[in-house]
Design an enzyme around this catalytic site. Structure first.
Site, mmCIF file in Angstrom:
data_model
loop_
_atom_site.group_PDB
_atom_site.id
_atom_site.type_symbol
_atom_site.label_atom_id
_atom_site.label_comp_id
_atom_site.label_asym_id
_atom_site.label_seq_id
_atom_site.Cartn_x
_atom_site.Cartn_y
_atom_site.Cartn_z
ATOM 1 C CB THR A 50 -0.970 -0.001 1.195
ATOM 2 O OG1 THR A 50 -1.780 -1.178 1.120
ATOM 3 C CG2 THR A 50 -1.864 1.221 1.192
ATOM 4 C CB CYS A 51 3.935 2.141 1.855
ATOM 5 S SG CYS A 51 3.330 1.704 3.494
ATOM 6 C CB SER A 52 5.581 0.549 -2.653
ATOM 7 O OG SER A 52 6.572 0.466 -1.665
#
Length: 162
Positions: A50-52
């Site tokens: 999700t972050c990337s």
């Protein structure tokens, strides 16, 4: 400690990054934010899905729009070491405005009251996912996610607060 909230003064702390000469530097959060309008967004971990794939790309894609609304700095922090943050930043060659800063021991994340215990998953202490809009060290928006969520801390959510 209670999580940072609207109206709070942003706590000072020290984060790490690499400078233009490829040397690790310690950076005071207040030195980056005093007298400025800044976005500080935190992610549970570099290179995580999700972050990337969503959180960071959203801020990179919306950076010009955020800057046009008076934002001086866009800062991504994660409980990772500066070497990991440097490597992660390199995976976004189109990035011109988002600074990747490391909170290796989660000291600043604790000061914000936004730590997340992921020890059961073998990840130790991490940061909750969040986005803060800060003007001259005063928190104007504090969008903090529930564990595992990505519903209130995107670049679009911060644009609505501007």
């Amino acid at each position: 400690m209670a999580p940072v909230a609207v109206g709070d003064v942003l706590p000072d702390g020290t984060l790490s990054c690499f400078d233009a000469d490829d040397k690790v530097q310690q950076v005071s959060v207040h030195s980056l934010a005093a007298g400025k309008k800044v976005i500080i967004f935190g992610v549970p971990g570099a290179f995580t899905p999700t972050c990337s794939l969503k959180h960071v790309p959203g801020f990179i894609e919306k950076a010009e729009e955020l800057k046009s609304k008076g934002v001086d700095e866009i800062i991504c922090i994660s409980v990772n070491d500066p070497f990991v943050m440097k490597a992660w930043a390199k995976t976004y060659p189109e990035n011109k405005h988002v600074k990747f800063l490391a909170d290796g021991s989660a000291t600043y994340t604790h000061a914000l009251g936004l730590e997340l215990d992921l020890g059961e998953k073998g990840l130790g202490t991490r940061s909750r996912r969040f986005a803060l809009l800060v003007e001259d060290l005063k928190v104007k928006a504090a969008n903090v996610e529930s564990s595992g969520e990505f519903t209130v801390s995107s670049a679009d959510d911060i644009l609505k607060a501007l």
